[in-house]
Design a protein around this motif. Structure first.
Motif, mmCIF file in Angstrom:
data_model
loop_
_atom_site.group_PDB
_atom_site.id
_atom_site.type_symbol
_atom_site.label_atom_id
_atom_site.label_comp_id
_atom_site.label_asym_id
_atom_site.label_seq_id
_atom_site.Cartn_x
_atom_site.Cartn_y
_atom_site.Cartn_z
ATOM 1 N N GLU A 1 28.680 -6.179 -23.856
ATOM 2 C CA GLU A 1 29.072 -8.054 -24.479
ATOM 3 C C GLU A 1 29.028 -8.193 -25.046
ATOM 4 O O GLU A 1 29.882 -7.408 -25.963
ATOM 5 C CB GLU A 1 27.239 -7.727 -24.352
ATOM 6 N N ILE B 1 23.282 -5.443 -29.142
ATOM 7 C CA ILE B 1 24.085 -6.241 -28.354
ATOM 8 C C ILE B 1 24.602 -5.055 -27.311
ATOM 9 O O ILE B 1 24.877 -3.943 -28.450
ATOM 10 C CB ILE B 1 25.533 -7.209 -29.199
ATOM 11 N N SER C 1 19.803 -15.260 -30.356
ATOM 12 C CA SER C 1 18.839 -15.105 -30.251
ATOM 13 C C SER C 1 17.775 -15.909 -31.606
ATOM 14 O O SER C 1 17.748 -15.729 -32.257
ATOM 15 C CB SER C 1 18.298 -13.752 -30.581
ATOM 16 N N ARG D 1 23.150 -15.283 -34.096
ATOM 17 C CA ARG D 1 24.438 -14.782 -33.349
ATOM 18 C C ARG D 1 24.951 -13.719 -33.833
ATOM 19 O O ARG D 1 24.880 -13.463 -34.943
ATOM 20 C CB ARG D 1 24.588 -16.260 -33.885
ATOM 21 N N GLU E 1 29.036 -11.510 -27.062
ATOM 22 C CA GLU E 1 28.220 -12.591 -27.980
ATOM 23 C C GLU E 1 26.856 -12.624 -27.627
ATOM 24 O O GLU E 1 26.603 -11.985 -26.278
ATOM 25 C CB GLU E 1 28.798 -13.757 -28.235
ATOM 26 N N LYS E 2 25.571 -12.762 -28.240
ATOM 27 C CA LYS E 2 24.866 -12.413 -27.754
ATOM 28 C C LYS E 2 23.609 -13.456 -29.339
ATOM 29 O O LYS E 2 24.434 -13.598 -30.293
ATOM 30 C CB LYS E 2 23.669 -11.541 -28.067
#
Lengths: 114, 113
Positions: free
Chosen positions: B53, B49, B58, B62, B55-56
């Motif tokens: 950014e 991240i 996959s 999270r 939040e991400k």
């Protein structure tokens, strides 16, 4: 999928001996790193290498350590005179041309100094 | 004190539960990465991240990043026994140009079947 490889997987040596740990980074990567992890402890940065020279090194990386990229594919870490406290896992990593992208790690070499 | 401190140091949960691990750091960063390590094995990159950014996602992962608090969290949803591993956060300090990555001490996650 391309991957970073390291040899040997396990190296046993006597105190005071020289060792060379070898890494083959991913072929189009430009940034190369060595880390070590003493058993049960965290991963520690040793050195980074870019454009055929050391970019950054930690206080661990003293005169006993050296790195080389002798050809277009290998990246080596040499420890000139090993000490007992050099026993650890040594990880090589590489990154592509964006220095802020993820690093890809090799499986590591376990170095045991007796 | 060290860049990249995770908590908790160890976490034990039941399969199917969510696991949350936290990481705090001290200096400004370019990005923060999470890695997984199975016992005695290599490091597997999970997610990166960037500092801009928040939040991400996959898959079941999270990651959040709060640069004002200098902290990040990793959430693994619907955990499985195979998620049992150590999880490390790693930061690229802003003043190192991507040439240095600092790892935290890690969280050991144990997922009971």
């Amino acid at each position: 999928e391309p991957e970073v490889t390291q040899t040997p997987s396990h190296q046993v040596t006597q105190m005071g001996q020289e060792v060379i740990l070898r890494c083959v980074p991913i072929s189009n990567h430009l940034y190369f790193y060595w880390y070590r992890q003493i058993l049960g402890q965290k991963v520690e940065f040793l050195v980074s290498f870019y454009n055929n020279e050391i970019s950054e090194k930690s206080e661990i990386f003293d005169d006993q350590f050296s790195v080389e990229r002798p050809d277009g594919s290998n990246f080596t870490l040499k420890i000139r005179s090993t000490k007992l406290e050099d026993s650890a896992m040594y990880f090589c990593a590489s990154r592509d041309r964006d220095a802020y992208n993820e690093q890809f790690f090799g499986p590591g070499t376990r170095l045991t100094v007796l | 004190s060290q860049q990249g401190e995770e908590d908790p140091q160890a976490l034990s949960i039941q399969e199917g539960e969510n696991a949350t691990m936290n990481c705090s750091y001290k200096t400004s960063i370019n990005n923060l990465q999470w890695y997984r390590q199975n016992s005695g094995r290599g490091l597997v990159h999970l997610i990166l991240i960037r500092s801009n950014e928040r939040e991400k996602h996959s898959g079941r992962l999270r990651v959040t990043l709060d640069t004002s608090k200098k902290s990040s969290s990793l959430l693994i949803t619907a955990s499985r026994a195979a998620d049992t591993a150590s999880y490390f956060c790693a930061t690229d300090p802003r003043n190192t140009g991507g040439f240095k990555t600092i790892f935290g001490a890690g969280t050991r996650l144990f997922v009971k079947a």
